[in-house]
Motif scaffolding. Sequence first.
Motif, PDB file in Angstrom:
ATOM      1  N   GLY A  32       0.630  -1.768  -0.052  1.00 13.21           N
ATOM      2  CA  GLY A  32       0.144   0.097  -0.300  1.00 13.21           C
ATOM      3  C   GLY A  32       0.543   1.593  -0.276  1.00 13.21           C
ATOM      4  N   GLY A  33       0.029   2.414  -0.922  1.00 13.37           N
ATOM      5  CA  GLY A  33       1.159   3.732  -0.598  1.00 13.37           C
ATOM      6  C   GLY A  33       2.610   3.130  -1.231  1.00 13.37           C
ATOM      7  N   VAL A  34       2.891   4.312  -2.013  1.00 10.72           N
ATOM      8  CA  VAL A  34       4.278   4.030  -2.121  1.00 10.72           C
ATOM      9  C   VAL A  34       5.988   3.999  -1.974  1.00 10.72           C
ATOM     10  N   ALA A  35       6.075   2.802  -1.608  1.00  6.61           N
ATOM     11  CA  ALA A  35       7.381   2.722  -0.849  1.00  6.61           C
ATOM     12  C   ALA A  35       9.048   3.081  -1.742  1.00  6.61           C
ATOM     13  N   ALA A  36       9.435   3.542   0.076  1.00  2.00           N
ATOM     14  CA  ALA A  36      10.476   3.924  -0.164  1.00  2.00           C
ATOM     15  C   ALA A  36      11.611   3.405  -1.561  1.00  2.00           C
ATOM     16  N   ALA A  37      12.650   3.514  -2.035  1.00  4.63           N
ATOM     17  CA  ALA A  37      12.764   2.824  -3.573  1.00  4.63           C
ATOM     18  C   ALA A  37      14.241   2.930  -3.270  1.00  4.63           C
ATOM     19  N   THR A  38      15.432   1.731  -3.487  1.00  3.95           N
ATOM     20  CA  THR A  38      16.990   2.642  -3.782  1.00  3.95           C
ATOM     21  C   THR A  38      16.634   2.402  -5.726  1.00  3.95           C
ATOM     22  N   VAL A  39      17.067   3.415  -5.963  1.00  3.55           N
ATOM     23  CA  VAL A  39      16.862   3.007  -7.306  1.00  3.55           C
ATOM     24  C   VAL A  39      18.452   2.785  -7.948  1.00  3.55           C
ATOM     25  N   PRO A  40      18.333   1.775  -8.546  1.00  4.90           N
ATOM     26  CA  PRO A  40      19.930   1.262  -9.098  1.00  4.90           C
ATOM     27  C   PRO A  40      20.362   2.104  -9.632  1.00  4.90           C
ATOM     28  N   THR A  41      21.379   2.375  -9.987  1.00  2.00           N
ATOM     29  CA  THR A  41      22.737   3.274 -10.712  1.00  2.00           C
ATOM     30  C   THR A  41      22.966   2.513 -11.912  1.00  2.00           C
ATOM     31  N   ALA A  42      22.871   3.066 -12.744  1.00  2.00           N
ATOM     32  CA  ALA A  42      23.611   2.870 -14.465  1.00  2.00           C
ATOM     33  C   ALA A  42      24.436   1.154 -14.298  1.00  2.00           C
ATOM     34  N   ALA A  43      25.521   1.610 -13.678  1.00  2.00           N
ATOM     35  CA  ALA A  43      26.457   0.178 -13.010  1.00  2.00           C
ATOM     36  C   ALA A  43      25.991  -0.978 -12.989  1.00  2.00           C
ATOM     37  N   HIS A  44      24.790  -1.172 -11.655  1.00  2.00           N
ATOM     38  CA  HIS A  44      23.891  -2.175 -11.276  1.00  2.00           C
ATOM     39  C   HIS A  44      22.274  -2.058 -12.157  1.00  2.00           C
ATOM     40  N   ALA A  45      22.051  -1.323 -13.570  1.00  2.00           N
ATOM     41  CA  ALA A  45      20.793  -1.583 -14.289  1.00  2.00           C
ATOM     42  C   ALA A  45      21.110  -3.115 -14.566  1.00  2.00           C
ATOM     43  N   ALA A  46      19.731  -3.393 -14.488  1.00  2.00           N
ATOM     44  CA  ALA A  46      19.691  -4.527 -15.288  1.00  2.00           C
ATOM     45  C   ALA A  46      18.845  -4.732 -16.731  1.00  2.00           C
ATOM     46  N   PRO A  47      19.414  -5.420 -17.309  1.00  2.08           N
ATOM     47  CA  PRO A  47      19.053  -5.371 -18.906  1.00  2.08           C
ATOM     48  C   PRO A  47      17.634  -5.781 -19.280  1.00  2.08           C
ATOM     49  N   ALA A  48      16.799  -5.609 -19.848  1.00  3.70           N
ATOM     50  CA  ALA A  48      15.632  -5.971 -20.271  1.00  3.70           C
ATOM     51  C   ALA A  48      15.881  -7.469 -20.955  1.00  3.70           C
ATOM     52  N   PRO A  49      15.020  -8.228 -20.835  1.00  2.01           N
ATOM     53  CA  PRO A  49      15.641  -9.723 -21.103  1.00  2.01           C
ATOM     54  C   PRO A  49      14.697  -9.371 -22.158  1.00  2.01           C
ATOM     55  N   ARG A  50      14.639 -11.020 -22.645  1.00  2.00           N
ATOM     56  CA  ARG A  50      13.755 -10.996 -24.503  1.00  2.00           C
ATOM     57  C   ARG A  50      12.264 -10.873 -23.932  1.00  2.00           C
ATOM     58  N   CYS A  51      11.497 -10.331 -24.655  1.00  2.00           N
ATOM     59  CA  CYS A  51       9.771 -10.367 -24.397  1.00  2.00           C
ATOM     60  C   CYS A  51       9.568  -9.787 -25.312  1.00  2.00           C
ATOM     61  N   TYR A  52       8.718 -10.916 -26.099  1.00  3.29           N
ATOM     62  CA  TYR A  52       7.792 -11.611 -27.321  1.00  3.29           C
ATOM     63  C   TYR A  52       6.999 -10.958 -26.940  1.00  3.29           C
ATOM     64  N   THR A  53       6.717  -9.808 -28.545  1.00  2.15           N
ATOM     65  CA  THR A  53       5.659  -9.148 -28.241  1.00  2.15           C
ATOM     66  C   THR A  53       3.973  -9.695 -28.639  1.00  2.15           C
ATOM     67  N   ARG A  54       2.606  -8.555 -29.047  1.00  2.00           N
ATOM     68  CA  ARG A  54       1.650  -9.116 -28.660  1.00  2.00           C
ATOM     69  C   ARG A  54       1.954  -9.733 -30.162  1.00  2.00           C
ATOM     70  N   ALA A  55       2.191  -9.016 -30.823  1.00  2.00           N
ATOM     71  CA  ALA A  55       2.769  -8.903 -32.792  1.00  2.00           C
ATOM     72  C   ALA A  55       2.667 -10.382 -32.581  1.00  2.00           C
ATOM     73  N   GLU A  56       3.829 -10.602 -32.139  1.00  2.00           N
ATOM     74  CA  GLU A  56       4.640 -12.130 -32.238  1.00  2.00           C
ATOM     75  C   GLU A  56       3.378 -13.231 -31.395  1.00  2.00           C
ATOM     76  N   TRP A  57       3.296 -12.479 -30.262  1.00  4.54           N
ATOM     77  CA  TRP A  57       2.418 -14.582 -29.889  1.00  4.54           C
ATOM     78  C   TRP A  57       0.675 -14.298 -30.798  1.00  4.54           C
ATOM     79  N   SER A  58       0.589 -13.064 -31.513  1.00  8.99           N
ATOM     80  CA  SER A  58      -0.611 -12.836 -32.426  1.00  8.99           C
ATOM     81  C   SER A  58      -1.678 -12.553 -31.767  1.00  8.99           C
ATOM     82  N   ALA A  59      -1.622 -11.688 -30.931  1.00  2.79           N
ATOM     83  CA  ALA A  59      -2.796 -11.681 -29.803  1.00  2.79           C
ATOM     84  C   ALA A  59      -4.418 -10.588 -30.067  1.00  2.79           C
ATOM     85  N   ARG A  60      -4.813 -11.179 -29.537  1.00  6.74           N
ATOM     86  CA  ARG A  60      -6.467  -9.852 -30.152  1.00  6.74           C
ATOM     87  C   ARG A  60      -6.244  -9.031 -29.423  1.00  6.74           C
ATOM     88  N   PRO A  61      -7.349  -7.118 -30.221  1.00  5.67           N
ATOM     89  CA  PRO A  61      -6.439  -6.157 -29.886  1.00  5.67           C
ATOM     90  C   PRO A  61      -7.749  -6.168 -28.569  1.00  5.67           C
TER      91      PRO A  61
END
Length: 222
Positions: A28-57
Amino acid sequence: MTAPENFQRLGLSRRTLLGATAGGVLLGGVAAATVPTAAHAAPAPRCYTRAEWSARPPKSATQVIAKPDHIVIHHTASPNVTDYSLAAAYKVQHWIQDLHMDTNGWIDIGNQLTISRGGYLMEGRSKSLSAINNRQNVLGAQTLNNNSHTIGIEHEGIYTSENPTTALFDMSVLTCAWLCTQYGLDPHVAIVGHRDYNSTQCPGDVFYSRLPELRDRVAAVL
């Protein structure tokens, strides 16, 4: 793609994903956050898009909202299949969308992201991926009365008495690390189970018992 291939592609090893840091959960509410620095930023994993799995609109326009303060872990409560292929991942995503739109009457699939038992990450509700990349969110339908400040990850399977697959759990680590980076969240505060908000068995007793491990491993990545 197997879990080891995910790690290699992202420049991560299994050792990198291990960690032991104690922490609690604040809801509940906004929690105190520790913002990752650029050196510790996690990259985006491969995410299959709605177009790729042929989602309904979607039935109506998707609402883009401010960034979330919690990441909600779900399970689909569907069979624990042993077909770990990408085709099987697409199949379960269609099943979820049909259930949410045709049975539940929602405008679209309720959750923003889904992870299959084979470890494939897929975009859920329309515009979810672009919103995350822009450090925003879309209004979902995955956590009753708390959709305005949460983002939900569906995990294929039912984990009341069985463990999630290694590929699924490892991808959950990478996905949560990416989300914590994008939103500046502390994993020990931000990662919660669906049952922490609503009266439900989700994400299953076994998966829920492993949330401390999930938080620690995400923190190790960050």
